[in-house]
Design a protein around this motif. Structure first.
Motif, PDB file in Angstrom:
ATOM      1  N   GLY A  40      25.151  19.381 103.723  1.00  0.00           N
ATOM      2  CA  GLY A  40      25.359  19.338 105.158  1.00  0.00           C
ATOM      3  C   GLY A  40      25.419  17.944 105.739  1.00  0.00           C
ATOM      4  O   GLY A  40      25.515  17.781 106.957  1.00  0.00           O
ATOM      5  N   GLY A  41      25.391  16.918 104.886  1.00  0.00           N
ATOM      6  CA  GLY A  41      25.430  15.540 105.353  1.00  0.00           C
ATOM      7  C   GLY A  41      26.830  14.973 105.377  1.00  0.00           C
ATOM      8  O   GLY A  41      27.826  15.684 105.173  1.00  0.00           O
ATOM      9  N   ASP A  42      26.897  13.664 105.618  1.00  0.00           N
ATOM     10  CA  ASP A  42      28.197  12.993 105.702  1.00  0.00           C
ATOM     11  C   ASP A  42      29.025  13.184 104.427  1.00  0.00           C
ATOM     12  O   ASP A  42      30.220  13.469 104.495  1.00  0.00           O
ATOM     13  CB  ASP A  42      27.999  11.493 105.935  1.00  0.00           C
ATOM     14  CG  ASP A  42      27.510  11.171 107.337  1.00  0.00           C
ATOM     15  OD1 ASP A  42      27.439  12.095 108.163  1.00  0.00           O
ATOM     16  OD2 ASP A  42      27.198   9.999 107.587  1.00  0.00           O
ATOM     17  N   THR A  43      28.386  13.036 103.268  1.00  0.00           N
ATOM     18  CA  THR A  43      29.127  13.126 102.001  1.00  0.00           C
ATOM     19  C   THR A  43      29.736  14.501 101.812  1.00  0.00           C
ATOM     20  O   THR A  43      30.900  14.632 101.400  1.00  0.00           O
ATOM     21  CB  THR A  43      28.210  12.788 100.813  1.00  0.00           C
ATOM     22  OG1 THR A  43      27.712  11.460 100.970  1.00  0.00           O
ATOM     23  CG2 THR A  43      28.970  12.881  99.501  1.00  0.00           C
ATOM     24  N   THR A  73      22.995  29.542 104.149  1.00  0.00           N
ATOM     25  CA  THR A  73      23.289  30.130 102.836  1.00  0.00           C
ATOM     26  C   THR A  73      22.946  29.175 101.699  1.00  0.00           C
ATOM     27  O   THR A  73      23.175  27.968 101.796  1.00  0.00           O
ATOM     28  CB  THR A  73      24.778  30.531 102.761  1.00  0.00           C
ATOM     29  OG1 THR A  73      25.038  31.538 103.752  1.00  0.00           O
ATOM     30  CG2 THR A  73      25.140  31.084 101.394  1.00  0.00           C
ATOM     31  N   THR A  74      22.411  29.740 100.635  1.00  0.00           N
ATOM     32  CA  THR A  74      22.134  28.981  99.424  1.00  0.00           C
ATOM     33  C   THR A  74      22.950  29.563  98.271  1.00  0.00           C
ATOM     34  O   THR A  74      23.410  30.702  98.328  1.00  0.00           O
ATOM     35  CB  THR A  74      20.642  29.031  99.050  1.00  0.00           C
ATOM     36  OG1 THR A  74      20.250  30.400  98.876  1.00  0.00           O
ATOM     37  CG2 THR A  74      19.794  28.389 100.133  1.00  0.00           C
ATOM     38  N   ILE A  75      23.107  28.766  97.222  1.00  0.00           N
ATOM     39  CA  ILE A  75      23.808  29.237  96.030  1.00  0.00           C
ATOM     40  C   ILE A  75      22.765  29.694  95.019  1.00  0.00           C
ATOM     41  O   ILE A  75      21.864  28.942  94.647  1.00  0.00           O
ATOM     42  CB  ILE A  75      24.696  28.124  95.444  1.00  0.00           C
ATOM     43  CG1 ILE A  75      25.747  27.719  96.471  1.00  0.00           C
ATOM     44  CG2 ILE A  75      25.357  28.584  94.149  1.00  0.00           C
ATOM     45  CD1 ILE A  75      26.622  26.563  96.034  1.00  0.00           C
ATOM     46  N   GLU A  76      22.888  30.916  94.579  1.00  0.00           N
ATOM     47  CA  GLU A  76      21.920  31.520  93.674  1.00  0.00           C
ATOM     48  C   GLU A  76      22.334  31.448  92.211  1.00  0.00           C
ATOM     49  O   GLU A  76      21.492  31.362  91.318  1.00  0.00           O
ATOM     50  CB  GLU A  76      21.709  32.998  94.055  1.00  0.00           C
ATOM     51  CG  GLU A  76      21.195  33.218  95.475  1.00  0.00           C
ATOM     52  CD  GLU A  76      19.796  32.670  95.651  1.00  0.00           C
ATOM     53  OE1 GLU A  76      18.867  33.187  94.996  1.00  0.00           O
ATOM     54  OE2 GLU A  76      19.626  31.709  96.436  1.00  0.00           O
ATOM     55  N   ILE A 106      29.305  25.166 102.280  1.00  0.00           N
ATOM     56  CA  ILE A 106      28.105  25.997 102.286  1.00  0.00           C
ATOM     57  C   ILE A 106      26.890  25.142 102.620  1.00  0.00           C
ATOM     58  O   ILE A 106      26.640  24.118 101.976  1.00  0.00           O
ATOM     59  CB  ILE A 106      27.918  26.677 100.914  1.00  0.00           C
ATOM     60  CG1 ILE A 106      29.158  27.516 100.572  1.00  0.00           C
ATOM     61  CG2 ILE A 106      26.653  27.524 100.885  1.00  0.00           C
ATOM     62  CD1 ILE A 106      29.189  28.008  99.132  1.00  0.00           C
ATOM     63  N   HIS A 107      26.144  25.585 103.633  1.00  0.00           N
ATOM     64  CA  HIS A 107      24.959  24.824 104.058  1.00  0.00           C
ATOM     65  C   HIS A 107      23.802  25.779 104.312  1.00  0.00           C
ATOM     66  O   HIS A 107      23.991  26.864 104.867  1.00  0.00           O
ATOM     67  CB  HIS A 107      25.276  24.026 105.319  1.00  0.00           C
ATOM     68  CG  HIS A 107      24.202  23.077 105.722  1.00  0.00           C
ATOM     69  ND1 HIS A 107      23.476  22.318 104.828  1.00  0.00           N
ATOM     70  CD2 HIS A 107      23.709  22.748 106.961  1.00  0.00           C
ATOM     71  CE1 HIS A 107      22.604  21.575 105.480  1.00  0.00           C
ATOM     72  NE2 HIS A 107      22.714  21.815 106.767  1.00  0.00           N
ATOM     73  N   ARG A 108      22.620  25.360 103.926  1.00  0.00           N
ATOM     74  CA  ARG A 108      21.448  26.234 104.041  1.00  0.00           C
ATOM     75  C   ARG A 108      20.934  26.363 105.467  1.00  0.00           C
ATOM     76  O   ARG A 108      20.087  27.212 105.737  1.00  0.00           O
ATOM     77  CB  ARG A 108      20.331  25.712 103.143  1.00  0.00           C
ATOM     78  CG  ARG A 108      19.861  24.309 103.472  1.00  0.00           C
ATOM     79  CD  ARG A 108      18.830  23.825 102.500  1.00  0.00           C
ATOM     80  NE  ARG A 108      18.442  22.436 102.769  1.00  0.00           N
ATOM     81  CZ  ARG A 108      17.554  21.763 102.057  1.00  0.00           C
ATOM     82  NH1 ARG A 108      16.965  22.350 101.030  1.00  0.00           N
ATOM     83  NH2 ARG A 108      17.267  20.508 102.365  1.00  0.00           N
ATOM     84  N   ARG A 109      21.421  25.540 106.359  1.00  0.00           N
ATOM     85  CA  ARG A 109      21.012  25.616 107.760  1.00  0.00           C
ATOM     86  C   ARG A 109      22.185  26.056 108.630  1.00  0.00           C
ATOM     87  O   ARG A 109      23.279  26.303 108.127  1.00  0.00           O
ATOM     88  CB  ARG A 109      20.467  24.258 108.229  1.00  0.00           C
ATOM     89  CG  ARG A 109      19.235  23.805 107.445  1.00  0.00           C
ATOM     90  CD  ARG A 109      18.619  22.560 108.071  1.00  0.00           C
ATOM     91  NE  ARG A 109      17.387  22.183 107.379  1.00  0.00           N
ATOM     92  CZ  ARG A 109      17.310  21.354 106.365  1.00  0.00           C
ATOM     93  NH1 ARG A 109      18.422  20.800 105.899  1.00  0.00           N
ATOM     94  NH2 ARG A 109      16.160  21.060 105.801  1.00  0.00           N
ATOM     95  N   LYS A 115      18.755  34.185 106.042  1.00  0.00           N
ATOM     96  CA  LYS A 115      18.220  34.919 107.196  1.00  0.00           C
ATOM     97  C   LYS A 115      18.313  36.430 107.008  1.00  0.00           C
ATOM     98  O   LYS A 115      17.399  37.173 107.362  1.00  0.00           O
ATOM     99  CB  LYS A 115      18.947  34.500 108.475  1.00  0.00           C
ATOM    100  CG  LYS A 115      18.601  33.080 108.923  1.00  0.00           C
ATOM    101  CD  LYS A 115      19.095  32.799 110.326  1.00  0.00           C
ATOM    102  CE  LYS A 115      18.570  31.452 110.824  1.00  0.00           C
ATOM    103  NZ  LYS A 115      19.004  31.156 112.205  1.00  0.00           N
ATOM    104  N   THR A 116      19.424  36.886 106.447  1.00  0.00           N
ATOM    105  CA  THR A 116      19.618  38.335 106.279  1.00  0.00           C
ATOM    106  C   THR A 116      19.320  38.795 104.854  1.00  0.00           C
ATOM    107  O   THR A 116      19.237  40.002 104.605  1.00  0.00           O
ATOM    108  CB  THR A 116      21.065  38.712 106.618  1.00  0.00           C
ATOM    109  OG1 THR A 116      21.947  38.112 105.654  1.00  0.00           O
ATOM    110  CG2 THR A 116      21.440  38.247 108.013  1.00  0.00           C
TER     111      THR A 116
END
Length: 305
Positions: A149-152, A198-201, A170-173, A218-219
């Motif tokens: 979720g950062g600049d990179t 979302t996270t990658i499982e 994809i970002h967890r926040r 969240k869900t």
């Protein structure tokens, strides 16, 4: 007593050794495991000048190693445990020996942060990448995912959208940490689809990446996503612990140098991914190594060893 000791045998260290040996300096490269650094784990390289046909990372690094050795640079495989950068003689202690030199080049590199998933390391170079600018062109006309979720991460998604018809970010926040100008550019790009919270499982596939399993935090909804490549952009860690508190670093741990690769300690230089810089590529590491050796040679001459 060596003229120059180089810690690290990646592209920066090997180039520094090449220039040192070719310049008639007595030089030693100390590498912990195997030469090549991150480049040696890269499946294919097609953006290094002079190699218009793709070359594997290990093959390119073997050529650099042979080139450095051709001019008499020594390479030893030992684990550096302590460095003394004070005084006119620089001392390097390994798990086997103690060495001294007139100048020291720090080229220990940096490592990308991993997600810690099963198959992540297995598929590195076969669908898993930590560098979009290195590997993006290999995914032309394919669907890829970027995590972070950062600049990179946002820069990677924008870069990949030049080649790929669909890029999942994809970002967890539920919001990005990237600067607003990058966020605005990504959100205006119809090739980029955001997947929030979302996270990658899991990474799917047998020989290479065929998809990923993702989970909404969240869900708790879990689903599979068909992608050909996974670009992980959650940060990079410089291997600078060895000199922590001994040379100046920024908050992230990258060594601060001037344009001549000089650190805040006279006779101590840094080159490659370990230093604070805007672009970390094989070609920039090689350039750093050449400059560091040239500057180190000038330092030695000016101090009339």
């Amino acid at each position: 007593m060596y003229d120059i000791i180089i810690i690290g045998g990646g592209a920066a260290g090997l180039t520094a050794g090449l220039y040192a040996g070719r310049g008639g300096l007595k030089a030693l490269i100390i590498e912990k495991m195997f030469v090549g650094g991150q480049a040696a784990t890269t499946y294919e390289v097609d953006n290094y000048p002079g190699f218009s046909e793709r070359i594997s990372g290990p093959d390119l690094m073997m050529k650099m190693e042979a080139h450095a050795k051709k001019f008499g640079t020594e390479i030893v495989y030992e684990d550096v445990i302590e460095v003394d950068v004070e005084g006119i003689k620089k001392t390097v202690k390994t798990n086997k020996n103690t060495y001294q030199a007139k100048a020291l080049i720090l080229a220990m590199g940096a490592n990308p942060k991993e997600l810690g998933l099963e198959k992540e390391r297995k598929f590195r170079g076969a669908g898993v990448s930590y560098c979009a600018t290195c590997d993006g062109a290999f995914y032309r006309d394919k669907v890829v995912a970027v995590v972070g979720g950062g600049d990179t991460a946002v820069e990677d998604a924008l870069f990949l959208s030049r080649f790929c018809p669909k890029v999942y970010l994809i970002h967890r926040r539920d919001s990005l940490r990237a600067v607003k100008v990058l966020q605005d550019a990504a959100m205006a790009n119809d090739k980029i689809e955001f997947i929030w919270n979302t996270t990658i499982e899991k990474i799917l596939g047998e020989e290479s990446v065929e998809g990923i399993t993702i989970k909404n935090v969240k869900t708790n909804e879990v689903k599979d996503l068909n992608v050909d490549g996974l670009f992980i952009a959650i940060g990079v860690v410089p291997n600078s612990d060895l000199v922590k508190g001994k040379v100046e670093t920024n908050e992230a741990g990258y060594i601060i140098t001037d344009e001549n690769m000089q650190t805040n300690k006279f006779g101590v230089f840094a080159a490659g991914d370990i230093r604070e810089k805007i672009l970390r590529q094989i070609v920039t590491a090689a350039a750093d190594g050449a400059i560091a050796t040239y500057a180190a040679e000038r330092y030695i001459n000016e101090n009339r060893w």
